[in-house]
Structures are given as structure tokens and as C-alpha cells.
Design a protein around this motif. Structure first.
Motif, PDB file in Angstrom:
ATOM      1  N   ALA A 131      19.325  44.985  37.567  1.00 32.57           N
ATOM      2  CA  ALA A 131      19.911  46.307  37.801  1.00 32.57           C
ATOM      3  C   ALA A 131      21.137  46.491  36.901  1.00 32.57           C
ATOM      4  CB  ALA A 131      20.321  46.429  39.266  1.00 32.57           C
ATOM      5  N   PRO A 132      21.423  47.712  36.478  1.00 33.24           N
ATOM      6  CA  PRO A 132      22.634  47.963  35.685  1.00 33.24           C
ATOM      7  C   PRO A 132      23.878  47.537  36.476  1.00 33.24           C
ATOM      8  CG  PRO A 132      21.216  49.899  35.729  1.00 33.24           C
ATOM      9  CD  PRO A 132      20.658  48.929  36.719  1.00 33.24           C
ATOM     10  N   GLN A 133      24.901  47.118  35.748  1.00 30.49           N
ATOM     11  CA  GLN A 133      26.147  46.682  36.371  1.00 30.49           C
ATOM     12  C   GLN A 133      27.282  47.545  35.845  1.00 30.49           C
ATOM     13  OE1 GLN A 133      27.496  42.724  35.249  1.00 30.49           O
ATOM     14  NE2 GLN A 133      28.326  42.419  37.274  1.00 30.49           N
ATOM     15  N   ARG A 134      28.126  48.017  36.755  1.00 29.32           N
ATOM     16  CA  ARG A 134      29.291  48.815  36.364  1.00 29.32           C
ATOM     17  C   ARG A 134      30.478  47.889  36.120  1.00 29.32           C
ATOM     18  NH1 ARG A 134      28.650  54.035  35.716  1.00 29.32           N
ATOM     19  NH2 ARG A 134      27.071  55.026  36.990  1.00 29.32           N
ATOM     20  N   LEU A 135      31.115  48.053  34.961  1.00 22.52           N
ATOM     21  CA  LEU A 135      32.274  47.257  34.612  1.00 22.52           C
ATOM     22  C   LEU A 135      33.460  48.176  34.350  1.00 22.52           C
ATOM     23  CD1 LEU A 135      30.678  44.818  32.000  1.00 22.52           C
ATOM     24  CD2 LEU A 135      31.016  44.427  34.438  1.00 22.52           C
ATOM     25  N   SER A 136      34.625  47.732  34.791  1.00 17.85           N
ATOM     26  CA  SER A 136      35.866  48.451  34.527  1.00 17.85           C
ATOM     27  C   SER A 136      36.930  47.402  34.241  1.00 17.85           C
ATOM     28  CB  SER A 136      36.245  49.284  35.755  1.00 17.85           C
ATOM     29  OG  SER A 136      37.499  49.891  35.574  1.00 17.85           O
ATOM     30  N   ALA A 137      37.674  47.556  33.152  1.00 15.25           N
ATOM     31  CA  ALA A 137      38.635  46.530  32.771  1.00 15.25           C
ATOM     32  C   ALA A 137      40.020  47.124  32.549  1.00 15.25           C
ATOM     33  CB  ALA A 137      38.170  45.825  31.503  1.00 15.25           C
ATOM     34  N   ALA A 138      41.033  46.327  32.892  1.00 16.86           N
ATOM     35  CA  ALA A 138      42.430  46.675  32.615  1.00 16.86           C
ATOM     36  C   ALA A 138      43.081  45.456  31.975  1.00 16.86           C
ATOM     37  CB  ALA A 138      43.154  47.060  33.897  1.00 16.86           C
ATOM     38  N   ARG A 181      43.219  39.984  31.350  1.00 18.95           N
ATOM     39  CA  ARG A 181      42.311  41.069  31.720  1.00 18.95           C
ATOM     40  C   ARG A 181      41.905  40.908  33.179  1.00 18.95           C
ATOM     41  NH1 ARG A 181      36.666  40.575  29.198  1.00 18.95           N
ATOM     42  NH2 ARG A 181      36.413  39.150  30.927  1.00 18.95           N
ATOM     43  N   ILE A 182      41.881  42.022  33.888  1.00 15.06           N
ATOM     44  CA  ILE A 182      41.269  42.072  35.214  1.00 15.06           C
ATOM     45  C   ILE A 182      40.107  43.039  35.103  1.00 15.06           C
ATOM     46  CG2 ILE A 182      41.545  42.632  37.647  1.00 15.06           C
ATOM     47  CD1 ILE A 182      44.452  41.782  37.399  1.00 15.06           C
ATOM     48  N   ARG A 183      38.913  42.521  35.372  1.00 17.86           N
ATOM     49  CA  ARG A 183      37.711  43.340  35.234  1.00 17.86           C
ATOM     50  C   ARG A 183      37.025  43.435  36.585  1.00 17.86           C
ATOM     51  NH1 ARG A 183      33.553  41.781  30.709  1.00 17.86           N
ATOM     52  NH2 ARG A 183      33.196  39.954  32.019  1.00 17.86           N
ATOM     53  N   GLN A 184      36.663  44.653  36.959  1.00 18.63           N
ATOM     54  CA  GLN A 184      35.874  44.860  38.161  1.00 18.63           C
ATOM     55  C   GLN A 184      34.416  44.893  37.752  1.00 18.63           C
ATOM     56  OE1 GLN A 184      37.051  48.093  40.642  1.00 18.63           O
ATOM     57  NE2 GLN A 184      35.356  47.808  42.044  1.00 18.63           N
ATOM     58  N   GLU A 185      33.632  44.014  38.376  1.00 18.72           N
ATOM     59  CA  GLU A 185      32.200  43.921  38.124  1.00 18.72           C
ATOM     60  C   GLU A 185      31.503  44.276  39.431  1.00 18.72           C
ATOM     61  OE1 GLU A 185      31.669  39.889  36.845  1.00 18.72           O
ATOM     62  OE2 GLU A 185      32.851  40.187  35.018  1.00 18.72           O
ATOM     63  N   ASP A 186      31.069  45.514  39.558  1.00 17.88           N
ATOM     64  CA  ASP A 186      30.562  46.045  40.826  1.00 17.88           C
ATOM     65  C   ASP A 186      31.638  45.849  41.897  1.00 17.88           C
ATOM     66  OD1 ASP A 186      28.127  46.972  39.743  1.00 17.88           O
ATOM     67  OD2 ASP A 186      27.214  45.002  39.963  1.00 17.88           O
ATOM     68  N   ASP A 187      31.408  45.011  42.906  1.00 14.18           N
ATOM     69  CA  ASP A 187      32.397  44.819  43.979  1.00 14.18           C
ATOM     70  C   ASP A 187      33.271  43.590  43.775  1.00 14.18           C
ATOM     71  OD1 ASP A 187      31.469  47.062  45.325  1.00 14.18           O
ATOM     72  OD2 ASP A 187      29.962  45.911  46.430  1.00 14.18           O
ATOM     73  N   LEU A 188      33.152  42.917  42.658  1.00 11.59           N
ATOM     74  CA  LEU A 188      33.887  41.679  42.390  1.00 11.59           C
ATOM     75  C   LEU A 188      34.945  41.902  41.327  1.00 11.59           C
ATOM     76  CD1 LEU A 188      33.932  38.523  42.787  1.00 11.59           C
ATOM     77  CD2 LEU A 188      32.377  38.418  40.839  1.00 11.59           C
ATOM     78  N   CYS A 189      36.139  41.347  41.524  1.00  9.42           N
ATOM     79  CA  CYS A 189      37.193  41.401  40.500  1.00  9.42           C
ATOM     80  C   CYS A 189      37.336  40.027  39.863  1.00  9.42           C
ATOM     81  CB  CYS A 189      38.524  41.831  41.102  1.00  9.42           C
ATOM     82  SG  CYS A 189      38.582  43.571  41.507  1.00  9.42           S
ATOM     83  N   VAL A 190      37.383  39.996  38.530  1.00  8.94           N
ATOM     84  CA  VAL A 190      37.497  38.737  37.787  1.00  8.94           C
ATOM     85  C   VAL A 190      38.722  38.829  36.892  1.00  8.94           C
ATOM     86  CG1 VAL A 190      36.366  37.228  36.109  1.00  8.94           C
ATOM     87  CG2 VAL A 190      34.993  38.456  37.804  1.00  8.94           C
ATOM     88  N   GLN A 191      39.610  37.842  37.022  1.00 11.38           N
ATOM     89  CA  GLN A 191      40.809  37.772  36.195  1.00 11.38           C
ATOM     90  C   GLN A 191      40.555  36.753  35.088  1.00 11.38           C
ATOM     91  OE1 GLN A 191      44.715  37.463  38.100  1.00 11.38           O
ATOM     92  NE2 GLN A 191      45.102  35.701  36.780  1.00 11.38           N
ATOM     93  N   THR A 192      40.851  37.133  33.833  1.00  8.65           N
ATOM     94  CA  THR A 192      40.585  36.271  32.688  1.00  8.65           C
ATOM     95  C   THR A 192      41.803  36.267  31.772  1.00  8.65           C
ATOM     96  OG1 THR A 192      38.261  36.873  32.773  1.00  8.65           O
ATOM     97  CG2 THR A 192      39.014  35.831  30.771  1.00  8.65           C
ATOM     98  N   LEU A 193      42.215  35.092  31.339  1.00 14.16           N
ATOM     99  CA  LEU A 193      43.223  34.962  30.293  1.00 14.16           C
ATOM    100  C   LEU A 193      42.486  34.559  29.031  1.00 14.16           C
ATOM    101  CD1 LEU A 193      46.164  34.965  29.370  1.00 14.16           C
ATOM    102  CD2 LEU A 193      46.235  32.527  29.939  1.00 14.16           C
TER     103      LEU A 193
END
Length: 71
Positions: A31-38, A55-67
């Protein structure tokens, strides 16, 4: 771990053909996945000057923090 990220700009009128083509690839039935990043930095841009990004990216209902950093 090494990550390579590719980003493409697809004209909106080409999306139906792209979706159809992707269905034929391995894993294409997902299924397509919605991504939003700040992206965040300090006021004096210490991360950017160190060639890094937070970066903090929202992947559907999950938030992932990445350096991300060079090298």
C-alpha cells in the motif's frame, strides 16, 4: 550501515502509469505510504556546518528520528 536515498519528481499526470508499473515489481503490491519530514538545526547552524542533519519523519502513524552525517 550505509543508506542511499533517491528522490524523484513525478508529474501528476504520470502517476497512474507509474503506479501500474510499480505493481509488477517485487514488493509492488504494498500500500502507498504517506511521509512527512521536518529538519532541525541550531540557530548558529552547527549541524549544517558539521555536514549533519536532524530529521523527524512521520511514516503513516510512526515517527522516526534520524541523525544524518557525512562519513
Amino acid at each position: 550501515m550505509q543508506e542511499i536515498e533517491l528522490k524523484f519528481q513525478i508529474p501528476e499526470d504520470a502517476l497512474p502509469a507509474l503506479h501500474a508499473a510499480l505493481q509488477h515489481l517485487p514488493g509492488g503490491k504494498r500500500a502507498p505510504q504517506r511521509l512527512s519530514a521536518a529538519y532541525f538545526d541550531t540557530i548558529d547552524r552547527k549541524l549544517a556546518n558539521a555536514r549533519a542533519a536532524l530529521r523527524i519523519r512521520q511514516e503513516d502513524d510512526l515517527c522516526v528520528q534520524t541523525l544524518k552525517a557525512a562519513g
